[in-house]
Write a protein that holds these residues in place. Structure first.
Motif, PDB file in Angstrom:
ATOM      1  N   VAL A 141       1.243  -0.823  -0.051  1.00  0.00           N
ATOM      2  CA  VAL A 141       0.169   0.099  -0.256  1.00  0.00           C
ATOM      3  C   VAL A 141       1.140   1.481   0.098  1.00  0.00           C
ATOM      4  O   VAL A 141       1.145   2.164  -0.419  1.00  0.00           O
ATOM      5  N   TYR A 142       1.849   1.481   1.103  1.00  0.00           N
ATOM      6  CA  TYR A 142       2.722   2.362   1.097  1.00  0.00           C
ATOM      7  C   TYR A 142       3.771   2.239  -0.237  1.00  0.00           C
ATOM      8  O   TYR A 142       3.908   4.072  -0.550  1.00  0.00           O
ATOM      9  N   ALA A 143       3.720   1.059  -1.715  1.00  0.00           N
ATOM     10  CA  ALA A 143       4.501   1.715  -2.090  1.00  0.00           C
ATOM     11  C   ALA A 143       3.690   2.953  -3.268  1.00  0.00           C
ATOM     12  O   ALA A 143       4.326   3.741  -4.310  1.00  0.00           O
ATOM     13  N   LYS A 144       2.393   3.067  -3.001  1.00  0.00           N
ATOM     14  CA  LYS A 144       1.682   3.863  -4.095  1.00  0.00           C
ATOM     15  C   LYS A 144       1.286   4.987  -3.830  1.00  0.00           C
ATOM     16  O   LYS A 144       1.330   6.018  -4.469  1.00  0.00           O
ATOM     17  N   MET A 145       2.706   5.243  -2.838  1.00  0.00           N
ATOM     18  CA  MET A 145       2.585   7.195  -2.057  1.00  0.00           C
ATOM     19  C   MET A 145       3.916   7.095  -1.371  1.00  0.00           C
ATOM     20  O   MET A 145       4.296   8.289  -0.888  1.00  0.00           O
ATOM     21  N   ASP A 146       4.932   6.494  -1.312  1.00  0.00           N
ATOM     22  CA  ASP A 146       6.167   6.680  -0.927  1.00  0.00           C
ATOM     23  C   ASP A 146       7.342   7.429  -1.157  1.00  0.00           C
ATOM     24  O   ASP A 146       8.619   8.485  -0.608  1.00  0.00           O
TER      25      ASP A 146
END
Ligand code: 13P
Ligand code: SF4
Length: 350
Positions: free
Chosen positions: A30-35
């Motif tokens: 999930v974090y990979a979409k906004m890192d």
């Protein structure tokens, strides 16, 4: 008004919301979409909320509809559907789950309730208003009708159910010009956004458009001089503006469109440098998927949209408080205006 202290105490009793590196790691996909826009320490703070919300969403059989102005941890972290006002309204008609959590402002939740009345529609903060929705009442519509007898009233969806109920048809920023052009009248009343009306008047010159004097506190702040100065300072910047901006601002821009129209344009064009003349979260939400685009320039925050936080979304799903209700008689009339818009939009696209 939400008692935030009591809310926090109750949430702390039921969920482990302490910042957690292991939870952050567990939700790494999930974090990979906004890192690019959220730092690892911030993600360790958000991740326990995201985890709790995702679990509660299943338990309650809920879907989260989120507007493009939501912050990245809401937009990428917990939303089932993201979009502009028109897309969210259409999606609301299709929801089969029991509960809709509207991550956006109050008029959006009201529109979902109007379109899908058997669902429980929750808004995480009842005070998430909109300067446009606050600028007009049903009496204002009656005043305009008295002034321009026989002219149809095209009302922006950024309004209360009462105002929609008093209007002939709704519009959003993505279909306003087409809806106005399709009216069988030389004069068309547009409420409540004076700037959207003036921008539409340029696109539909064969109509006489008269308007209510409302405005968006986020978009009215931009000036044409700001844009010219920015372009002179940073040549080659593609300037993309929302049609709630004043007409001289739109005239300086390279493109104008709804929030989703803006996102689609940047995806299509992939300019080296882009300035989004709209709410700040727009650029943050698409930064990760467009690493080759440098988002530059100032932006403005919508204080109403920013009332919606992960903590309040969790509270909504936990407490099931914040259900939006619309008087059935008003809802029935408002539904006619919104459904006319959706039907006409579908016919105009085909
Ligand atoms: P969009 O319909 O373009 O998403 O706009 C909604 C809004 O409130 C913009 O300020
Ligand atoms: Fe209303 Fe403007 Fe905020 Fe959109 S950005 S919700 S129009 S105040």
């Amino acid at each position: 008004m939400l008692d935030e202290t009591a809310m926090r105490a109750e949430l702390a009793d039921h969920y482990d919301l302490t910042p957690s590196l292991s939870c952050a790691e567990e939700l790494a996909d999930v974090y990979a979409k906004m890192d690019r826009v959220i730092s690892p320490p911030d993600w360790a703070i958000y991740a326990p909320y995201v985890k709790a919300i995702l679990a509660l969403k299943k338990q309650r059989n809920a879907v989260i509809l989120a507007h493009n102005y939501m912050t990245p941890e809401i937009y990428h972290g917990i939303a089932d559907v993201v979009g502009d006002s028109l897309q969210l309204a259409i999606k609301a008609t299709e929801v089969e789950a029991d509960v809709i959590v509207q991550c956006g402002v109050h008029f959006m939740a009201e529109t979902s309730k109007i379109l899908n009345p058997s669902k429980t529609v929750l808004i995480p903060d009842m005070d998430a208003g909109c300067s446009l929705a606050e600028s007009i009442t049903a009496d204002g519509i009656a005043e305009m009708r008295a002034k321009y007898p026989g002219a149809p009233v095209v009302t922006y969806v950024n309004t209360t159910a009462e105002v929609k109920a008093a209007s002939d048809i709704c519009c959003t920023s993505s279909n306003a010009a087409q809806i106005v052009a399709a009216q069988d009248s030389d004069t068309v009343i547009m409420t409540p956004d004076q700037y959207l009306a003036q921008n539409v008047a340029k696109q539909v010159p064969n109509k006489r458009i008269v308007w209510w004097a409302g405005s968006c506190i986020v978009h009215e702040q931009y000036t044409a001089k700001d844009l010219r100065d920015y372009r002179a300072w940073n040549p080659g910047t593609r300037i993309i503006a929302h049609p709630e901006c004043p007409p001289d601002v739109i005239a300086e821009a390279d493109f104008s469109g709804s929030t989703s129209g803006i996102i689609d344009y940047v995806h299509r064009e992939r300019p080296e440098k882009a300035m989004l003349v709209t709410e700040c979260s727009m650029a943050s939400n698409i930064s990760d998927e467009l690493p080759d685009v440098d988002f530059v320039g100032p932006c403005n925050m919508c204080p109403y949209m920013k009332k919606i936080t992960l903590e309040k979304v969790l509270w909504s799903l936990h407490s099931m408080q914040g259900a939006v209700e619309v008087d059935p008689e008003i809802a029935a009339r408002a539904r006619v205006s919104v459904e006319r818009m959706i039907d006409l939009s579908r016919r105009l696209v085909v």
